[in-house]
Design an enzyme around this catalytic site. Structure first.
Site, PDB file in Angstrom:
ATOM      1  N   CYS A  30      10.189  -7.382  -6.497  1.00 39.80           N
ATOM      2  CA  CYS A  30       9.828  -6.005  -6.133  1.00 39.80           C
ATOM      3  C   CYS A  30      11.065  -5.228  -5.660  1.00 39.80           C
ATOM      4  O   CYS A  30      11.606  -5.526  -4.595  1.00 39.80           O
ATOM      5  CB  CYS A  30       8.759  -6.072  -5.037  1.00 39.80           C
ATOM      6  SG  CYS A  30       8.475  -4.540  -4.156  1.00 39.80           S
ATOM      7  N   CYS A  33      10.680  -3.682  -2.211  1.00 40.64           N
ATOM      8  CA  CYS A  33      10.724  -4.712  -1.163  1.00 40.64           C
ATOM      9  C   CYS A  33      12.173  -5.082  -0.864  1.00 40.64           C
ATOM     10  O   CYS A  33      12.574  -5.198   0.297  1.00 40.64           O
ATOM     11  CB  CYS A  33       9.964  -5.961  -1.608  1.00 40.64           C
ATOM     12  SG  CYS A  33       8.232  -5.659  -1.995  1.00 40.64           S
TER      13      CYS A  33
END
Length: 107
Positions: A30, A33
């Site tokens: 991600c 993230c």
């Protein structure tokens, strides 16, 4: 930061039954993230009364679904077994946004 092993919601409820916890839902793939990850040690230091736990969304996909975590990175906060707040969406989050969210729970 502690990493949560694969567990059920019932097991999680036992883990967060006493104390203050911030669950950080993330995944290695991600990009949003990975954007917030470098700021996490500083956020942890600023909120030292909380235990931060990294939750790999892919490893805990059933737990994430049970908790309604559809987008990552996301943060869910527990105090003595009760959820007191969540910052859950699919958007990129800055250090300032996360700290504003956490400060709002304390006020």
């Amino acid at each position: 930061m502690e990493t949560l092993p694969k567990m059920t919601q019932a097991e999680l409820n036992q883990k967060v039954a006493k104390g203050k916890y911030v669950l950080f839902f993330t995944a290695d793939w991600c990009p949003d993230c990975n954007f917030i990850k470098p700021a996490m040690p500083s956020i942890e230091a600023d909120f030292a009364d909380y235990t931060f736990i990294k939750v790999d969304r892919d490893e805990n996909i059933d737990l994430a679904a049970d908790l309604g975590i559809m987008g990552i990175p996301s943060f869910v906060v527990y105090e003595d077994g009760k959820e007191i707040g969540r910052f859950v969406n699919k958007d990129r989050k800055t250090k300032e946004q996360v700290e504003t969210f956490l400060n709002g729970l304390i006020a």
